[in-house]
Scaffold this active site. Structure first.
Site, PDB file in Angstrom:
ATOM      1  N   HIS A   1       3.696 -22.401 -38.998  1.00 32.01           N
ATOM      2  CA  HIS A   1       3.781 -23.576 -38.115  1.00 32.01           C
ATOM      3  C   HIS A   1       4.312 -23.113 -36.768  1.00 32.01           C
ATOM      4  O   HIS A   1       5.458 -22.668 -36.678  1.00 32.01           O
ATOM      5  CB  HIS A   1       4.706 -24.634 -38.725  1.00 32.01           C
ATOM      6  CG  HIS A   1       4.191 -25.186 -40.025  1.00 32.01           C
ATOM      7  ND1 HIS A   1       3.381 -26.289 -40.092  1.00 32.01           N
ATOM      8  CD2 HIS A   1       4.344 -24.753 -41.301  1.00 32.01           C
ATOM      9  CE1 HIS A   1       3.061 -26.529 -41.365  1.00 32.01           C
ATOM     10  NE2 HIS A   1       3.636 -25.608 -42.115  1.00 32.01           N
TER      11      HIS A   1
ATOM     12  N   ARG B   1       4.288 -25.121 -33.987  1.00 26.07           N
ATOM     13  CA  ARG B   1       4.917 -26.308 -33.353  1.00 26.07           C
ATOM     14  C   ARG B   1       4.354 -26.702 -31.994  1.00 26.07           C
ATOM     15  O   ARG B   1       4.612 -27.803 -31.543  1.00 26.07           O
ATOM     16  CB  ARG B   1       6.435 -26.126 -33.224  1.00 26.07           C
ATOM     17  CG  ARG B   1       7.157 -25.862 -34.518  1.00 26.07           C
ATOM     18  CD  ARG B   1       6.909 -26.939 -35.549  1.00 26.07           C
ATOM     19  NE  ARG B   1       7.788 -26.799 -36.708  1.00 26.07           N
ATOM     20  CZ  ARG B   1       7.477 -27.232 -37.914  1.00 26.07           C
ATOM     21  NH1 ARG B   1       6.305 -27.828 -38.149  1.00 26.07           N
ATOM     22  NH2 ARG B   1       8.308 -27.109 -38.926  1.00 26.07           N
TER      23      ARG B   1
ATOM     24  N   ASP C   1      -1.841 -30.014 -43.923  1.00 21.91           N
ATOM     25  CA  ASP C   1      -0.509 -29.545 -44.345  1.00 21.91           C
ATOM     26  C   ASP C   1       0.624 -30.250 -43.610  1.00 21.91           C
ATOM     27  O   ASP C   1       0.530 -30.593 -42.438  1.00 21.91           O
ATOM     28  CB  ASP C   1      -0.350 -28.036 -44.152  1.00 21.91           C
ATOM     29  CG  ASP C   1       0.983 -27.538 -44.689  1.00 21.91           C
ATOM     30  OD1 ASP C   1       1.437 -28.047 -45.727  1.00 21.91           O
ATOM     31  OD2 ASP C   1       1.585 -26.652 -44.060  1.00 21.91           O
TER      32      ASP C   1
ATOM     33  N   HIS D   1      -1.806 -28.966 -49.358  1.00 19.44           N
ATOM     34  CA  HIS D   1      -0.391 -29.092 -49.707  1.00 19.44           C
ATOM     35  C   HIS D   1      -0.355 -30.063 -50.884  1.00 19.44           C
ATOM     36  O   HIS D   1      -0.582 -31.253 -50.708  1.00 19.44           O
ATOM     37  CB  HIS D   1       0.359 -29.637 -48.480  1.00 19.44           C
ATOM     38  CG  HIS D   1       1.769 -30.071 -48.745  1.00 19.44           C
ATOM     39  ND1 HIS D   1       2.851 -29.514 -48.106  1.00 19.44           N
ATOM     40  CD2 HIS D   1       2.277 -31.036 -49.552  1.00 19.44           C
ATOM     41  CE1 HIS D   1       3.966 -30.108 -48.518  1.00 19.44           C
ATOM     42  NE2 HIS D   1       3.645 -31.033 -49.397  1.00 19.44           N
TER      43      HIS D   1
ATOM     44  N   ASP E   1       4.967 -19.920 -44.679  1.00 18.35           N
ATOM     45  CA  ASP E   1       5.214 -21.332 -44.346  1.00 18.35           C
ATOM     46  C   ASP E   1       6.327 -21.426 -43.299  1.00 18.35           C
ATOM     47  O   ASP E   1       7.190 -22.311 -43.353  1.00 18.35           O
ATOM     48  CB  ASP E   1       5.549 -22.157 -45.592  1.00 18.35           C
ATOM     49  CG  ASP E   1       5.405 -23.663 -45.360  1.00 18.35           C
ATOM     50  OD1 ASP E   1       4.947 -24.069 -44.264  1.00 18.35           O
ATOM     51  OD2 ASP E   1       5.758 -24.433 -46.263  1.00 18.35           O
TER      52      ASP E   1
ATOM     53  N   PHE F   1      12.310 -30.894 -43.803  1.00 18.52           N
ATOM     54  CA  PHE F   1      11.962 -29.838 -44.759  1.00 18.52           C
ATOM     55  C   PHE F   1      11.531 -28.578 -44.015  1.00 18.52           C
ATOM     56  O   PHE F   1      10.874 -28.656 -42.975  1.00 18.52           O
ATOM     57  CB  PHE F   1      10.785 -30.295 -45.630  1.00 18.52           C
ATOM     58  CG  PHE F   1      11.107 -31.403 -46.588  1.00 18.52           C
ATOM     59  CD1 PHE F   1      11.763 -31.134 -47.780  1.00 18.52           C
ATOM     60  CD2 PHE F   1      10.735 -32.722 -46.316  1.00 18.52           C
ATOM     61  CE1 PHE F   1      12.042 -32.152 -48.687  1.00 18.52           C
ATOM     62  CE2 PHE F   1      11.008 -33.748 -47.210  1.00 18.52           C
ATOM     63  CZ  PHE F   1      11.665 -33.466 -48.399  1.00 18.52           C
TER      64      PHE F   1
END
Ligand code: ZN
Ligand code: ZN
Length: 428
Positions: A62, A64, A152, A179, A305, A323
């Site tokens: 990720h 962002r 995801d 996911h 991840d 999370f």
């Protein structure tokens, strides 16, 4: 472009079944020869006692950007990738706005080119705006360069949408990446449901929430003949379900993150939100089954991840904290320390899960040191001991549960397209 000779390294290339000490020549950004003697190359890198691997690939990151640049940017995330030994990463589309259009795929590609760190591949949305209602323009996205599709952060919930995604994706030979989480079973939960959650009085997320959706997805992949990639497997049930599906030749692959094979729900006794991720850290028994799945090939890929969150967000109370944790800069050390050193995986098997296996799933011409391939190379110091200190991370965030861990094994030199992009000696 300068020529590079990497000399005396143990070259491990699972794509060719190669594991032996020799020299490797890089010319014009490509792998150009083996066993070549030093002979006027522009640069000679001594890799004695080091491992020379195809550049590592992390297929679950990720970044962002766009939308949450306070947590990470494409520039900082790809710098973190290099420091972790990765020459290619695949980024997830749960940005703001989500990556569900050709223009948004091109934005990522443009920013990645500008950052000029590692290669960035885009996994685009399955559904428009990640809302799970209407299919995104998968054909257009594939044409723009998307290597797979996922929502995801959330599962593709509607089974009819999932079935249609499979049917479309087969036309472009792209995987649908999911996911797996049944939200009715995890609602309000922040950790694995089991003895520890009961003792702590915290609402839990049962393994069954993962197992049920993995089962559904496998049945739909089987019915359509399409390719399913199950993200961040963590429960013993889903490892066993995937193992059985592979035996009957369903086109299913899966991945695991280091935190799911190194940590358990016992860590939540600290109430530290750096142990909060989705899927959650599970029981000792789940971890054992995952290790078995890594060893027997049920689990194809090791990924991170990588999920940066700024300290303001991650420092909230456990039930309010988001999370996810960082992964790029600790992955290799955890793989060496927790899988290779204890003998759970040998080097070629571990490296296959970080090179050729993710490359094949994503259909990218990476993960190999074959002659003529792009010269993406990771030189690993297998004995390099280091202590995890998030203040030294290239990532913009510091949310890791591994602070203070002593790890063995780290990236020494990282070469992308024939150019040296990271050297541990020059980092800091
Ligand atoms: Zn996820
Ligand atoms: Zn993710």
């Amino acid at each position: 472009m300068p020529s590079i000779l990497i000399k005396n390294g143990r070259i491990i290339d699972p794509s060719q079944g190669v594991d032996r000490v020799m020299n490797l020549l890089i010319l014009d950004g490509k792998i150009a020869g083996y066993d070549v003697p030093p002979n006027g190359q522009d640069r000679i890198i001594d890799a004695t006692n080091k491992i020379v691997s195809p550049g590592l690939i992390d297929m679950h990151v990720h970044l962002r950007e766009p939308g949450r640049e306070e947590d990470e940017t494409i520039a900082t995330g790809t710098a973190a990738a290099l420091a972790g030994g990765f020459t290619s990463i695949a980024c997830m589309p749960n940005t703001e706005p989500p990556i569900d259009s050709q223009a948004s795929v091109e934005f990522i590609q443009h920013q990645a080119a500008r950052a000029d760190n590692c290669n960035v591949y885009v996994v685009a949305c399955v559904s428009k705006n990640r809302e799970g209602k209407e299919l995104a323009e998968l054909g257009q996205l594939a044409k723009a360069g998307a290597v797979g599709f996922t929502d995801d952060g959330a599962p593709v919930y509607d089974p009819e949408l999932m079935r249609r995604a499979f049917e479309y994706a087969i036309m472009f030979d792209k995987p649908i990446i999911n996911h797996a989480e049944v939200r009715e079973l995890t609602r309000g939960g922040g950790m694995h449901e089991g003895l520890v959650s009961m003792l702590l009085g915290l609402p839990g997320m049962p393994g069954a929430a993962e197992d049920v959706m993995v089962s559904r997805d496998i049945l739909l992949a089987e019915a359509t003949g399409s390719r399913l990639h199950v993200q961040h497997v963590s429960s013993k049930g889903s490892v066993e379900i995937i193992r059985r599906a592979k035996l009957r030749d369903v086109r299913v692959t899966t991945e695991i993150c280091p935190h799911h094979f190194t940590l358990t729900d016992e860590c939540l006794r600290s109430f530290d939100s750096n142990y909060k991720m989705s899927p959650p850290l599970r029981s000792r028994r789940d971890v054992e089954v995952c290790l078995g799945g890594l060893a027997d090939g049920t689990i194809d890929v090791i990924c991170t991840d990588h999920a940066p969150h700024s300290p303001e967000k991650k420092m909230r109370e456990l039930d309010q904290a988001p999370f996810g944790i960082l992964g790029l800069e600790t992955c290799l050390g955890l793989v060496v320390t927790k899988l290779i050193e204890p003998g759970i995986l040998d080097w070629p098997t571990a490296l296959a899960k970080m090179t050729i296996n993710p490359a094949q799933i994503l259909g990218i011409a990476k993960g190999t040191l074959a002659l003529g391939a792009d010269a993406d190379v990771t030189i690993i110091d297998p004995n390099g001991n280091w202590t995890v200190d998030p203040l030294r991370f290239k990532s913009k965030s510091v949310n890791t549960p591994f602070t203070g861990w002593n790890l063995r094994g780290r990236a020494d030199t990282v070469i992308v397209g024939g150019r040296v992009k990271f050297e541990v000696a020059n980092s800091n």
